[in-house]
Write an enzyme that holds these catalytic residues in place. Structure first.
Site, PDB file in Angstrom:
ATOM      1  N   ASP A  72       0.915  -1.207   0.442  1.00 40.85           N
ATOM      2  CA  ASP A  72       0.180  -0.105   0.105  1.00 40.85           C
ATOM      3  C   ASP A  72       0.555   1.293  -0.411  1.00 40.85           C
ATOM      4  O   ASP A  72       1.965   0.972   0.890  1.00 40.85           O
ATOM      5  CB  ASP A  72      -1.121  -0.251   1.207  1.00 40.85           C
ATOM      6  CG  ASP A  72      -2.190   0.564   0.431  1.00 40.85           C
ATOM      7  OD1 ASP A  72      -2.842   0.579  -0.257  1.00 40.85           O
ATOM      8  OD2 ASP A  72      -2.449   1.740   1.302  1.00 40.85           O
ATOM      9  N   PHE A 161       4.571   5.163 -13.250  1.00 42.80           N
ATOM     10  CA  PHE A 161       2.846   5.573 -12.881  1.00 42.80           C
ATOM     11  C   PHE A 161       2.766   5.947 -12.170  1.00 42.80           C
ATOM     12  O   PHE A 161       3.568   6.916 -11.309  1.00 42.80           O
ATOM     13  CB  PHE A 161       2.714   3.542 -13.489  1.00 42.80           C
ATOM     14  CG  PHE A 161       3.135   3.285 -12.033  1.00 42.80           C
ATOM     15  CD1 PHE A 161       4.386   2.989 -11.368  1.00 42.80           C
ATOM     16  CD2 PHE A 161       1.976   3.159 -10.888  1.00 42.80           C
ATOM     17  CE1 PHE A 161       4.232   2.227 -10.413  1.00 42.80           C
ATOM     18  CE2 PHE A 161       1.950   2.729  -9.415  1.00 42.80           C
ATOM     19  CZ  PHE A 161       3.088   2.350  -9.676  1.00 42.80           C
ATOM     20  N   HIS A 189      11.107   3.657  -2.993  1.00 43.02           N
ATOM     21  CA  HIS A 189      10.013   3.745  -2.158  1.00 43.02           C
ATOM     22  C   HIS A 189       9.441   2.261  -1.671  1.00 43.02           C
ATOM     23  O   HIS A 189      10.068   1.730  -1.410  1.00 43.02           O
ATOM     24  CB  HIS A 189       8.470   3.783  -1.644  1.00 43.02           C
ATOM     25  CG  HIS A 189       8.437   4.844  -2.635  1.00 43.02           C
ATOM     26  ND1 HIS A 189       8.486   4.737  -4.480  1.00 43.02           N
ATOM     27  CD2 HIS A 189       6.877   4.135  -3.032  1.00 43.02           C
ATOM     28  CE1 HIS A 189       7.705   5.026  -4.561  1.00 43.02           C
ATOM     29  NE2 HIS A 189       6.740   4.279  -4.780  1.00 43.02           N
ATOM     30  N   ARG A 190       9.164   1.601  -3.057  1.00 41.81           N
ATOM     31  CA  ARG A 190       9.162  -0.117  -2.645  1.00 41.81           C
ATOM     32  C   ARG A 190      10.110  -0.598  -3.257  1.00 41.81           C
ATOM     33  O   ARG A 190      10.111  -1.641  -2.021  1.00 41.81           O
ATOM     34  CB  ARG A 190       8.604   0.071  -4.343  1.00 41.81           C
ATOM     35  CG  ARG A 190       7.822  -1.409  -4.219  1.00 41.81           C
ATOM     36  CD  ARG A 190       6.486  -1.375  -6.042  1.00 41.81           C
ATOM     37  NE  ARG A 190       5.401  -0.808  -5.395  1.00 41.81           N
ATOM     38  CZ  ARG A 190       4.998   0.702  -5.745  1.00 41.81           C
ATOM     39  NH1 ARG A 190       5.563   1.005  -6.746  1.00 41.81           N
ATOM     40  NH2 ARG A 190       4.325   1.696  -5.584  1.00 41.81           N
TER      41      ARG A 190
HETATM   42  P1  ITT Z   1      -3.647  -2.256  -5.124  1.00 42.66           P
HETATM   43  O1  ITT Z   1      -4.421  -1.662  -3.696  1.00 42.66           O
HETATM   44  O2  ITT Z   1      -4.749  -2.783  -5.580  1.00 42.66           O
HETATM   45  O3  ITT Z   1      -2.554  -2.872  -4.937  1.00 42.66           O
HETATM   46  P2  ITT Z   1      -3.717   0.169  -6.477  1.00 42.66           P
HETATM   47  O4  ITT Z   1      -3.164   0.954  -7.193  1.00 42.66           O
HETATM   48  O5  ITT Z   1      -4.795   1.210  -5.283  1.00 42.66           O
HETATM   49  O6  ITT Z   1      -4.092  -1.143  -6.162  1.00 42.66           O
HETATM   50  P3  ITT Z   1      -2.211   1.705  -3.906  1.00 42.66           P
HETATM   51  O7  ITT Z   1      -3.717   2.057  -2.477  1.00 42.66           O
HETATM   52  O8  ITT Z   1      -1.447   0.967  -3.072  1.00 42.66           O
HETATM   53  O9  ITT Z   1      -2.813   0.354  -5.078  1.00 42.66           O
HETATM   54  O10 ITT Z   1      -1.813   3.171  -4.627  1.00 42.66           O
HETATM   55  C1  ITT Z   1      -2.373   4.137  -4.685  1.00 42.66           C
HETATM   56  C2  ITT Z   1      -1.498   5.278  -5.853  1.00 42.66           C
HETATM   57  O11 ITT Z   1      -0.720   5.399  -5.177  1.00 42.66           O
HETATM   58  C3  ITT Z   1      -1.934   4.456  -7.782  1.00 42.66           C
HETATM   59  O12 ITT Z   1      -3.073   3.612  -7.818  1.00 42.66           O
HETATM   60  C4  ITT Z   1      -0.817   5.236  -7.401  1.00 42.66           C
HETATM   61  O13 ITT Z   1      -1.793   6.524  -8.323  1.00 42.66           O
HETATM   62  C5  ITT Z   1       0.765   5.579  -6.593  1.00 42.66           C
HETATM   63  N1  ITT Z   1       1.195   5.280  -6.454  1.00 42.66           N
HETATM   64  C6  ITT Z   1       1.550   3.816  -6.160  1.00 42.66           C
HETATM   65  N2  ITT Z   1       2.529   3.429  -6.013  1.00 42.66           N
HETATM   66  C7  ITT Z   1       3.818   4.584  -7.297  1.00 42.66           C
HETATM   67  C8  ITT Z   1       4.501   4.826  -7.541  1.00 42.66           C
HETATM   68  O14 ITT Z   1       5.705   3.987  -7.535  1.00 42.66           O
HETATM   69  N3  ITT Z   1       5.090   6.064  -8.621  1.00 42.66           N
HETATM   70  C9  ITT Z   1       4.240   6.357  -8.764  1.00 42.66           C
HETATM   71  N4  ITT Z   1       2.717   6.608  -8.244  1.00 42.66           N
HETATM   72  C10 ITT Z   1       1.995   5.368  -7.619  1.00 42.66           C
END
Ligand code: ITT
Length: 205
Positions: A72, A161, A189-190
């Site tokens: 998340d 993305f 971060h990931r």
């Molecule tokens: P899942 O819950 O199925 O994992 P999600 O897209 O809902 O998918 P998150 O709630 O964790 O996942 O993600 C929140 C948002 O943050 C995601 O839709 C992206 O817009 C943004 N995000 C996440 N990781 C990112 C990254 O590495 N770089 C840029 N934006 C990111």
């Protein structure tokens, strides 16, 4: 080979997580939600990334009976008191109950909210919480990775993305969307969160 399920539906995250795990020499067969039918829908309604990550990992781990990891992530902007934060994927949604906002809708809304805000006040951080869940033991472990940067005035770059085109990362003097996949996966971060959780996973699997 031992199996590990990625509890995410986000294809961009799946791609990054798989590459990071491969770079870290993870010796598991990596499955994702597309390998299973009828996974229950998971409402991401918790107030923290950690709670959401635990919820996703538990639902998927209990459903598949396999060890799994969830991710998340949120972008926390200081000028907006931490928004969009835990609501990052739904930031530009007009209705609470219908998710339609695209990556572009979300970063455009963010740029609008920051209109007229000078560079030095545009500080932000990406926070990623990874949860590792072992259904047989009913045990959850979470680890966090953070990177600090600035929100640009306009989107720059085509890679990555989500909010990557508007997240400027000072050590590379580029936005995350200007970094190659390989470069992002060495600093993000990931990556930082996965590196920490791998130390835990290796102890158990
Ligand atoms: P899942 O819950 O199925 O994992 P999600 O897209 O809902 O998918 P998150 O709630 O964790 O996942 O993600 C929140 C948002 O943050 C995601 O839709 C992206 O817009 C943004 N995000 C996440 N990781 C990112 C990254 O590495 N770089 C840029 N934006 C990111």
């Amino acid at each position: 080979m031992k199996k590990l399920v990625l509890a995410t539906r986000n294809k961009d995250k799946i791609k990054e997580i798989k590459k990071i795990l491969t770079n870290l020499k993870c010796e598991f067969e990596i499955l994702s939600l597309t390998d299973f039918d009828n996974i229950p829908e998971i409402e991401e309604d918790a107030e923290t990334l950690r709670q959401n990550a635990i919820k996703k990992a538990k639902v998927v781990g209990n459903f598949t009976g396999l060890p799994c990891i969830s991710d998340d992530t949120g972008l926390f902007v200081d000028y907006l008191n931490g928004l969009p934060g835990v609501r990052s994927s739904r930031y530009a949604d007009e209705r609470e109950d219908v998710h339609t906002a695209t990556y572009e809708d979300n970063y455009k809304k963010l740029l609008k909210e920051l209109e007229g805000v000078p560079w030095e006040k545009r500080t932000a951080k990406f926070v990623c919480v990874i949860c590792f869940y072992l259904p047989q033991k009913n045990k959850c472990y979470t680890r966090t990775g953070e990177v600090k940067g600035y929100i640009t005035f306009t989107p720059i770059g085509k890679n990555g993305f989500g909010y990557d085109p508007v997240f400027y990362y000072p050590p590379k003097e580029k936005t995350f969307a200007e970094l190659s996949t390989e470069e992002k996966n060495l600093v993000s971060h990931r990556y930082l969160a996965i590196k920490k959780i791998m130390a835990v996973i290796k102890k158990f699997l």
